[in-house]
Scaffold this active site. Structure first.
Site: not given
Length: 509
Positions: A391, A401, A311, A305, A313-314, A250, A398, A308
């Site tokens: 995201d 993020h 996003d 991941r 944040c990654y 992850h 938010d 998936k």
């Protein structure tokens, strides 16, 4: 713009072998939405790659001053995090808080300090490793030395005792009393312990072995591993026995494991040469990190991941991990073994094909991931029209993020590397008579190792430096120099200035 329209037509969606599943359906839907955010002929005179700093600042100010909307009620046990996300997002954009709001932030964080050590998620709540990190980092930004500045009010001995009380026999740590083991907690503990000068051999003995055991077959890291116990003595762990990783690789766990591994290097290097030391598979890790970057139809964003969705944040949790690899000898000019610092500071082109001492040739690459594509994802799909980052569309923004998208954008814009000469200079300039300001009760047998660990941990955390040539050139910044953010420390996710400020205060320098 016509060229961009043609490019959009040529982009291919992710294939699913004519066997649709719920996973492939949502992947296809996401790609269709993302592709709609590519710039077109009707975008007008304004650059589609502009970072809208004013509206993002207004978004953050609204949450800081007016409070959070009701949907944040689930974050009641994460109050220091909410503050940290806002304060560090401000720092990324070069926004300085006014004195009144700085003081309000300091007082709020100190109200979360637990009387038995550590920081809680809110006043009167239980102390937790993750909120201790968020609190200390928020104080690093808003606080300062001296009365009322917050730093002098940090109970460092209490934090240290709290950390020790959470330690397990396999070298791991509970994230809170009566809670679970999680490598994210180890990262938070190591950052705080390093910044506040409370890192000791007793605290981290066995921790490198645990972190290494969390690496999965994919190359990334999971949240924990499962030790093997002696069937005849259930309280004893079998040395050298299998410790299978729990769960899948992850992005968040991988960043925290990798950053923890880097923070543990000063300790590992000080251990006797004959003592067995754990290791991680850097080749598998690099492969996994690279594969987490999305394709063109995903606009080059990162996922957390395998199989998936991308996003924002990654951008930090995965995109930011590449900077950490340089501390382990993967990528970057600093790792050309016979290259002096003076040579490294010269033009990168001159170093391509440079021959090093053992007869091999160094192939100097610009980067291990596509930083341009990541910037484009964040600028085109990560920005919400009304302010804040997200995201991915059509999700709402938010503060979480907003920070991690900005941190990832900063990591893509800057090249921050571990300077070997800076580390050496800091270590050699260390005053051996500089005693720790807090008595942690270090045993006499650990006295010498502890003194060396203090010196090397301090030198390592402050050895990170910015590539001067890249810092003065805006060609690699998508959208131009107006989009430039402040550089972020690859380990702490604080600005370089805030990292240095609180560390020098804690070490008495």
């Amino acid at each position: 713009m016509a060229a961009l329209e043609e490019q959009k037509k040529q982009l291919r969606m992710t294939p699913f072998d004519s066997y649709p599943t719920p996973t492939s359906d949502v992947q296809h839907e996401t790609e269709e939405i993302l592709l709609k955010h590519l710039p077109g002929d009707d975008d007008g005179a304004q650059s589609p790659f502009a970072l809208h700093k004013p509206v993002h600042m207004q978004f953050l100010v609204k949450h800081l001053i007016k409070g959070f909307p009701v949907r944040y009620i689930s974050q009641d046990a994460s109050q220091p995090w909410l503050l940290f996300w806002i304060l560090q997002a401000f720092s990324c954009m070069g926004v300085v808080l006014d004195p009144d709001n700085r003081q309000r932030a300091v007082e709020k964080i100190l109200a979360c300090q637990h009387p038995a050590g550590g920081f809680a998620g809110g006043p009167g709540q239980a102390a937790h490793l993750l909120t201790t990190y968020a609190s200390v980092c928020a104080l690093a930004i808003a606080g300062k030395p001296g009365p009322g500045g917050g730093w002098e009010d940090i109970d460092r001995k209490g934090i240290y005792n709290f950390f020790l009380s959470l330690k397990q026999k396999d070298g791991s740590f509970l994230v809170a009393h009566h809670s679970e083991v999680d490598v994210r907690g180890i990262y938070c503990l190591l950052v705080v312990a390093t910044l506040l000068d409370i890192l000791t051999p007793e605290l981290i003995a066995g921790t490198p072995e645990f972190v290494a055991s969390c690496q999965t077959y994919e190359g990334g890291f999971s949240n924990a591993s499962f030790p093997s116990y002696d069937p005849h003595n259930p309280g004893k762990i079998l040395e050298g026995s299998p410790r299978p990783a729990l769960g899948e690789a992850h992005g968040g766990y991988t960043f925290c494991s990798l950053a923890s591994w880097v923070l543990l290097q000063p300790y590992l290097k000080l251990l006797p040469a004959e003592q067995p030391k754990p290791s991680i598979d850097l080749k598998a890790l690099l492969r996994w990190l690279v594969l987490m970057q999305g394709t063109e139809s995903e606009l080059g964003g990162f996922k957390g991941r395998t199989n998936k969705l991308v996003d924002g944040c990654y951008s930090w949790w995965v995109g930011g991990a590449f900077g950490l690899l340089e501390a382990l000898g993967v990528g970057g000019l600093e790792n050309a073994k016979s290259v002096s610092e003076d040579v490294v500071d010269q033009e990168e082109e001159a170093l391509k094909g440079l021959k090093i001492g053992d007869g091999d040739w160094v192939d100097v690459e610009d980067g291990l991931f596509n930083s341009k594509a990541l910037q484009e994802y964040l600028l085109l799909a990560g920005q919400a029209p009304g302010g804040g980052l997200r995201d991915k569309p059509p999700k709402n923004p938010d503060v979480y993020h907003t920070l991690y998208c900005l941190s990832g954008l900063s990591a893509a814009q800057h090249h921050i590397y571990p300077s070997t000469s800076k580390c050496k200079n800091l270590s050699e300039a260390w005053n051996p008579f500089n005693e720790r300001k807090v008595d942690l009760g270090v045993s006499s047998e650990d006295k010498d190792l502890n003194a060396a660990l203090r010196r090397e941990a301090y030198a390592a955390i402050l050895s990170w430096d910015e590539d001067a040539a890249r810092a003065s050139n805006y060609a690699h910044i998508v959208g131009g120099k107006e989009n430039r953010l402040n550089a972020t420390h690859p380990i702490t996710n604080l600005t370089m200035t805030h990292t240095e400020g609180i560390a020098k205060w804690a070490y008495g320098l």
